[in-house]
Design an enzyme around this catalytic site. Structure first.
Site, PDB file in Angstrom:
ATOM      1  N   LYS A 182       0.895  -1.178   0.000  1.00  0.00           N
ATOM      2  CA  LYS A 182       0.000   0.000   0.000  1.00  0.00           C
ATOM      3  C   LYS A 182       0.930   1.225   0.000  1.00  0.00           C
ATOM      4  O   LYS A 182       1.506   1.572   1.028  1.00  0.00           O
ATOM      5  CB  LYS A 182      -0.888  -0.061   1.243  1.00  0.00           C
ATOM      6  CG  LYS A 182      -1.373   1.264   1.789  1.00  0.00           C
ATOM      7  CD  LYS A 182      -2.464   1.903   0.984  1.00  0.00           C
ATOM      8  CE  LYS A 182      -2.749   3.292   1.513  1.00  0.00           C
ATOM      9  NZ  LYS A 182      -1.806   4.299   0.977  1.00  0.00           N
ATOM     10  N   ALA A 184       1.876   5.362  -0.438  1.00  0.00           N
ATOM     11  CA  ALA A 184       1.215   6.603  -0.007  1.00  0.00           C
ATOM     12  C   ALA A 184       0.349   7.137  -1.148  1.00  0.00           C
ATOM     13  O   ALA A 184       0.746   7.085  -2.316  1.00  0.00           O
ATOM     14  CB  ALA A 184       2.270   7.632   0.372  1.00  0.00           C
ATOM     15  N   SER A 185      -0.811   7.666  -0.812  1.00  0.00           N
ATOM     16  CA  SER A 185      -1.741   8.155  -1.842  1.00  0.00           C
ATOM     17  C   SER A 185      -1.177   9.352  -2.596  1.00  0.00           C
ATOM     18  O   SER A 185      -1.573   9.620  -3.730  1.00  0.00           O
ATOM     19  CB  SER A 185      -3.073   8.556  -1.197  1.00  0.00           C
ATOM     20  OG  SER A 185      -3.653   7.429  -0.622  1.00  0.00           O
ATOM     21  N   GLU A 257       9.166   1.577  11.108  1.00  0.00           N
ATOM     22  CA  GLU A 257      10.129   2.669  10.854  1.00  0.00           C
ATOM     23  C   GLU A 257       9.331   3.958  10.974  1.00  0.00           C
ATOM     24  O   GLU A 257       8.602   4.328  10.052  1.00  0.00           O
ATOM     25  CB  GLU A 257      10.706   2.532   9.442  1.00  0.00           C
ATOM     26  CG  GLU A 257      11.528   1.278   9.210  1.00  0.00           C
ATOM     27  CD  GLU A 257      12.900   1.352   9.834  1.00  0.00           C
ATOM     28  OE1 GLU A 257      13.317   2.440  10.243  1.00  0.00           O
ATOM     29  OE2 GLU A 257      13.554   0.298   9.921  1.00  0.00           O
ATOM     30  N   GLU A 387       8.284  16.721  14.667  1.00  0.00           N
ATOM     31  CA  GLU A 387       9.115  16.913  13.475  1.00  0.00           C
ATOM     32  C   GLU A 387       8.597  18.143  12.726  1.00  0.00           C
ATOM     33  O   GLU A 387       7.401  18.234  12.466  1.00  0.00           O
ATOM     34  CB  GLU A 387       8.957  15.723  12.528  1.00  0.00           C
ATOM     35  CG  GLU A 387       9.349  14.388  13.093  1.00  0.00           C
ATOM     36  CD  GLU A 387       8.878  13.252  12.176  1.00  0.00           C
ATOM     37  OE1 GLU A 387       9.719  12.692  11.479  1.00  0.00           O
ATOM     38  OE2 GLU A 387       7.682  12.938  12.179  1.00  0.00           O
ATOM     39  N   GLU A 464      16.320  -1.987   8.771  1.00  0.00           N
ATOM     40  CA  GLU A 464      16.252  -2.187   7.321  1.00  0.00           C
ATOM     41  C   GLU A 464      17.650  -2.006   6.744  1.00  0.00           C
ATOM     42  O   GLU A 464      18.497  -1.323   7.324  1.00  0.00           O
ATOM     43  CB  GLU A 464      15.261  -1.199   6.701  1.00  0.00           C
ATOM     44  CG  GLU A 464      13.828  -1.518   7.139  1.00  0.00           C
ATOM     45  CD  GLU A 464      12.748  -0.814   6.350  1.00  0.00           C
ATOM     46  OE1 GLU A 464      11.731  -1.455   6.049  1.00  0.00           O
ATOM     47  OE2 GLU A 464      12.897   0.370   6.055  1.00  0.00           O
TER      48      GLU A 464
HETATM   49  P1  NAP Z   1       1.606   8.467   7.537  1.00  0.00           P
HETATM   50  O1  NAP Z   1       0.480   9.420   7.494  1.00  0.00           O
HETATM   51  O2  NAP Z   1       1.763   7.612   8.723  1.00  0.00           O
HETATM   52  O3  NAP Z   1       1.435   7.585   6.206  1.00  0.00           O
HETATM   53  C1  NAP Z   1       2.340   6.573   5.845  1.00  0.00           C
HETATM   54  C2  NAP Z   1       1.616   5.492   5.084  1.00  0.00           C
HETATM   55  O4  NAP Z   1       0.630   4.906   5.933  1.00  0.00           O
HETATM   56  C3  NAP Z   1       0.860   5.986   3.854  1.00  0.00           C
HETATM   57  O5  NAP Z   1       0.890   4.983   2.867  1.00  0.00           O
HETATM   58  C4  NAP Z   1      -0.544   6.159   4.376  1.00  0.00           C
HETATM   59  O6  NAP Z   1      -1.535   6.071   3.377  1.00  0.00           O
HETATM   60  C5  NAP Z   1      -0.628   4.956   5.304  1.00  0.00           C
HETATM   61  N1  NAP Z   1      -1.666   5.057   6.324  1.00  0.00           N
HETATM   62  C6  NAP Z   1      -2.156   6.154   6.931  1.00  0.00           C
HETATM   63  N2  NAP Z   1      -3.121   5.802   7.816  1.00  0.00           N
HETATM   64  C7  NAP Z   1      -3.236   4.452   7.763  1.00  0.00           C
HETATM   65  C8  NAP Z   1      -4.047   3.495   8.416  1.00  0.00           C
HETATM   66  N3  NAP Z   1      -4.958   3.837   9.332  1.00  0.00           N
HETATM   67  N4  NAP Z   1      -3.882   2.197   8.100  1.00  0.00           N
HETATM   68  C9  NAP Z   1      -2.978   1.823   7.177  1.00  0.00           C
HETATM   69  N5  NAP Z   1      -2.182   2.675   6.526  1.00  0.00           N
HETATM   70  C10 NAP Z   1      -2.289   3.979   6.822  1.00  0.00           C
HETATM   71  O7  NAP Z   1       2.999   9.161   7.367  1.00  0.00           O
HETATM   72  P2  NAP Z   1       3.428  10.224   6.279  1.00  0.00           P
HETATM   73  O8  NAP Z   1       2.952  11.541   6.708  1.00  0.00           O
HETATM   74  O9  NAP Z   1       3.051   9.753   4.913  1.00  0.00           O
HETATM   75  O10 NAP Z   1       5.010  10.099   6.341  1.00  0.00           O
HETATM   76  C11 NAP Z   1       5.776  10.893   7.143  1.00  0.00           C
HETATM   77  C12 NAP Z   1       6.151  10.155   8.407  1.00  0.00           C
HETATM   78  O11 NAP Z   1       6.909   9.011   8.091  1.00  0.00           O
HETATM   79  C13 NAP Z   1       7.042  11.010   9.288  1.00  0.00           C
HETATM   80  O12 NAP Z   1       6.680  10.863  10.622  1.00  0.00           O
HETATM   81  C14 NAP Z   1       8.422  10.416   9.046  1.00  0.00           C
HETATM   82  O13 NAP Z   1       9.325  10.643  10.079  1.00  0.00           O
HETATM   83  C15 NAP Z   1       8.092   8.968   8.867  1.00  0.00           C
HETATM   84  N6  NAP Z   1       9.151   8.269   8.147  1.00  0.00           N
HETATM   85  C16 NAP Z   1       9.923   7.381   8.832  1.00  0.00           C
HETATM   86  C17 NAP Z   1      10.955   6.726   8.186  1.00  0.00           C
HETATM   87  C18 NAP Z   1      11.820   5.745   8.908  1.00  0.00           C
HETATM   88  O14 NAP Z   1      12.497   4.989   8.242  1.00  0.00           O
HETATM   89  N7  NAP Z   1      11.821   5.709  10.215  1.00  0.00           N
HETATM   90  C19 NAP Z   1      11.192   6.985   6.835  1.00  0.00           C
HETATM   91  C20 NAP Z   1      10.396   7.898   6.171  1.00  0.00           C
HETATM   92  C21 NAP Z   1       9.366   8.533   6.850  1.00  0.00           C
HETATM   93  P3  NAP Z   1      -2.184   7.392   2.714  1.00  0.00           P
HETATM   94  O15 NAP Z   1      -1.071   8.084   2.035  1.00  0.00           O
HETATM   95  O16 NAP Z   1      -3.199   6.846   1.774  1.00  0.00           O
HETATM   96  O17 NAP Z   1      -2.770   8.187   3.834  1.00  0.00           O
END
Ligand code: NAP
Length: 484
Positions: A182, A184-185, A257, A387, A464
């Site tokens: 899945k 990101a949208s 992650e 962040e 990873e």
């Molecule tokens: P996010 O809102 O958590 O979304 C990440 C993914 O999860 C997207 O594919 C999103 O889909 C999906 N998602 C959201 N709600 C969900 C649910 N209830 N059930 C299943 N999937 C769900 O995070 P983001 O804003 O895209 O990304 C930024 C975050 O990622 C930051 O906090 C960043 O620090 C973290 N990050 C961490 C790492 C690491 O390796 N530690 C690397 C990169 C980013 P949709 O797009 O369709 O909403």
């Protein structure tokens, strides 16, 4: 504008999801994906739900026995063919990513190469899925096998549309797992293009599906399914917690992650020019929207002003613009909300008595562009827990090493950290005591396919990349052989 590059990206854009290798077209509706630089819609992916997710899971389960029990050299050969196709398409994939994510084109191409590093590395790991033999105190011979966990659910974020995917698919395929992804949208097209190349490279049908649609619906079906044996998630801590909870009833293997709020510490004995250059490299990748980018900088008081001024002078030179413009280093942020968050953080520094040394406002380009910003002073509390995810560097002064360490560790997160000093003892001591999964000493760049990547505390668990990455996708089986 580099129209040729853009066209190469559009040529790889497929407006469909992929269920068991079969395209499900969007036909002009579903989820609209925009170019963050302009807000213009570049295409659609279908809004799929429970039925299609179930079909993808079923396909992954059906493809699993043959893929996992087959010769690991077959999987290594597939990974190498896939990597070769990605190498042939760096321009197109980079352009497609730049279009949907907004990151500068040169940087996007760099991400494709970085992402491909995981596939190449794990092709080798497939050939090293080595078990052990051991004598047991009961007089038996013990044999261990490293077996694929099973069909996996992989959920990825928008900030590294290629690398976050290959960091999971590389080890998953090497181990013999199949996957339902899945993406990101906001950035699904890079994932779909990579999946198309995987099928061109000979991936068996069903071994990979890309499901687009409402995240909570797809996520629930994936986590509830007993056929899915592992979830690997990269994204925000809040969503990660929720998904871990949803995985509990089926006791899935889980890797998380999650977010970070990385501290970067500069001691008075550091090479300040180096510290400034590396801070910029670490911070402004993806326009400050990375989980490992420095979120708060602590500088020993005697050099804090000098460091901050040097930094502000360099940051003021950074060119901001759309992805395909020459010389651009900082692009638009992914969405309007992201701009509001950076504004909120700048306002907080000002309210606490801090100064803006450069930037501090929305960029004159308008839309989702923000000025690269450096602030000095104020309270660091907000930056320990939130962040910024944008092009802002807040600098704070400290007086003692203990204070710097306490501040660095006073966060619920523990992903990346950075340290600048010429004192080897201090570098060793500090990097051991810092509560983070990763620590860069005199460098702002810590991510490669060969380095273990992951966090502690609320930044998640699991690693990873590196020799550890494949462990997330294998179970160890023990066979006890009674020799009579
Ligand atoms: P996010 O809102 O958590 O979304 C990440 C993914 O999860 C997207 O594919 C999103 O889909 C999906 N998602 C959201 N709600 C969900 C649910 N209830 N059930 C299943 N999937 C769900 O995070 P983001 O804003 O895209 O990304 C930024 C975050 O990622 C930051 O906090 C960043 O620090 C973290 N990050 C961490 C790492 C690491 O390796 N530690 C690397 C990169 C980013 P949709 O797009 O369709 O909403």
């Amino acid at each position: 504008m580099n129209q040729t590059a853009k066209n190469a990206g559009l040529a790889l854009m497929r407006q469909h999801a992929l269920i068991a290798g079969e395209p499900i077209p969007a036909n002009g509706s579903g989820i609209a994906v925009d170019d963050p630089a302009t807000g213009e819609v570049i295409g659609h992916v279908p809004d799929l739900g429970a039925a299609e997710t179930d079909a993808a899971i079923q396909a992954a389960a059906e493809a699993f026995p043959d893929w996992s029990r087959g010769d690991p050299h077959r999987r290594a050969a597939f990974l190498r063919r896939w990597a070769a196709l990605i190498d042939d398409n760096v321009e197109g994939l980079g352009a497609l990513m730049a279009l949907e994510n907004g990151k500068p084109f040169e940087e996007a191409k760099g991400e494709v190469t970085y992402a491909n590093g995981f596939i190449k590395w794990f092709a080798g790991e497939a050939e090293r899925l080595i078990g052990e033999t051991q004598d047991s105190p009961l007089g038996h011979l013990l044999l261990t096998y490293r077996e694929a966990v099973g069909p996996c659910a992989l959920i990825t974020p928008w900030n590294f549309p290629a690398a976050m995917l290959t960091r999971k698919l590389g080890p998953a395929f090497a181990a013999g797992c199949t996957a339902v992804v899945k993406p990101a949208s906001q950035t699904p097209f890079t994932a779909i293009a990579l999946a198309e190349l995987a099928y061109q490279a000979g991936l068996p049908v069903g071994a990979l599906s890309i499901v687009t649609g409402e995240a909570s619906v797809i996520g629930k079906v994936l986590t509830d399914s007993p056929l899915i044996r592992k979830l690997s998630f990269t994204g925000s801590t809040g969503v990660g917690r929720k998904l871990a909870e949803q995985c509990a009833p089926t006791l899935k293997r889980v890797s998380m992650e999650l977010g970070g709020a990385a501290p970067l510490i500069v001691f008075a004995d550091a090479d300040l020019d180096l510290a400034v250059a590396e801070t910029i490299k670490g911070k402004f990748r993806n326009s400050g929207q990375t989980c490992v980018c420095p979120n708060r900088v602590y500088v020993e008081r005697s050099v804090a002003e000098a460091y901050a001024e040097k930094l502000a002078a360099e940051v003021a030179k950074i060119k901001v613009g759309a992805a395909f413009e020459e010389g651009v280093k900082v692009g638009p942020l992914i969405e309007d909300k992201a701009i509001e968050k950076v504004e909120k953080h700048v306002t907080a520094v000002r309210a606490d008595g801090g100064r803006v040394l450069t930037g501090g406002s929305r960029h004159e380009l308008g839309g989702r562009f923000f000025q690269p910003t450096v602030t000095l002073g104020g309270d660091d509390a907000l930056f320990r827990e939130e962040e910024t995810f944008g092009p802002m560097i807040p600098v704070f002064a400290f007086d003692t090493e203990t204070e710097a360490l306490d501040k660095a560790n006073a966060s619920e997160f523990g992903l990346a950290s950075y340290l600048f000093t010429r004192d080897l003892d201090r570098a060793m001591r500090f990097s051991r005591r810092i509560e983070a999964g990763m620590c860069g000493v005199n460098t702002g760049l810590i991510s490669t396919a060969v380095a273990p990547f992951g966090g502690v505390k609320q930044s998640g668990y699991g690693r990873e990349g590196s020799i550890h990455g494949i462990d997330e996708y294998v179970d160890v089986k023990t066979v006890t052989l009674a020799l009579r």
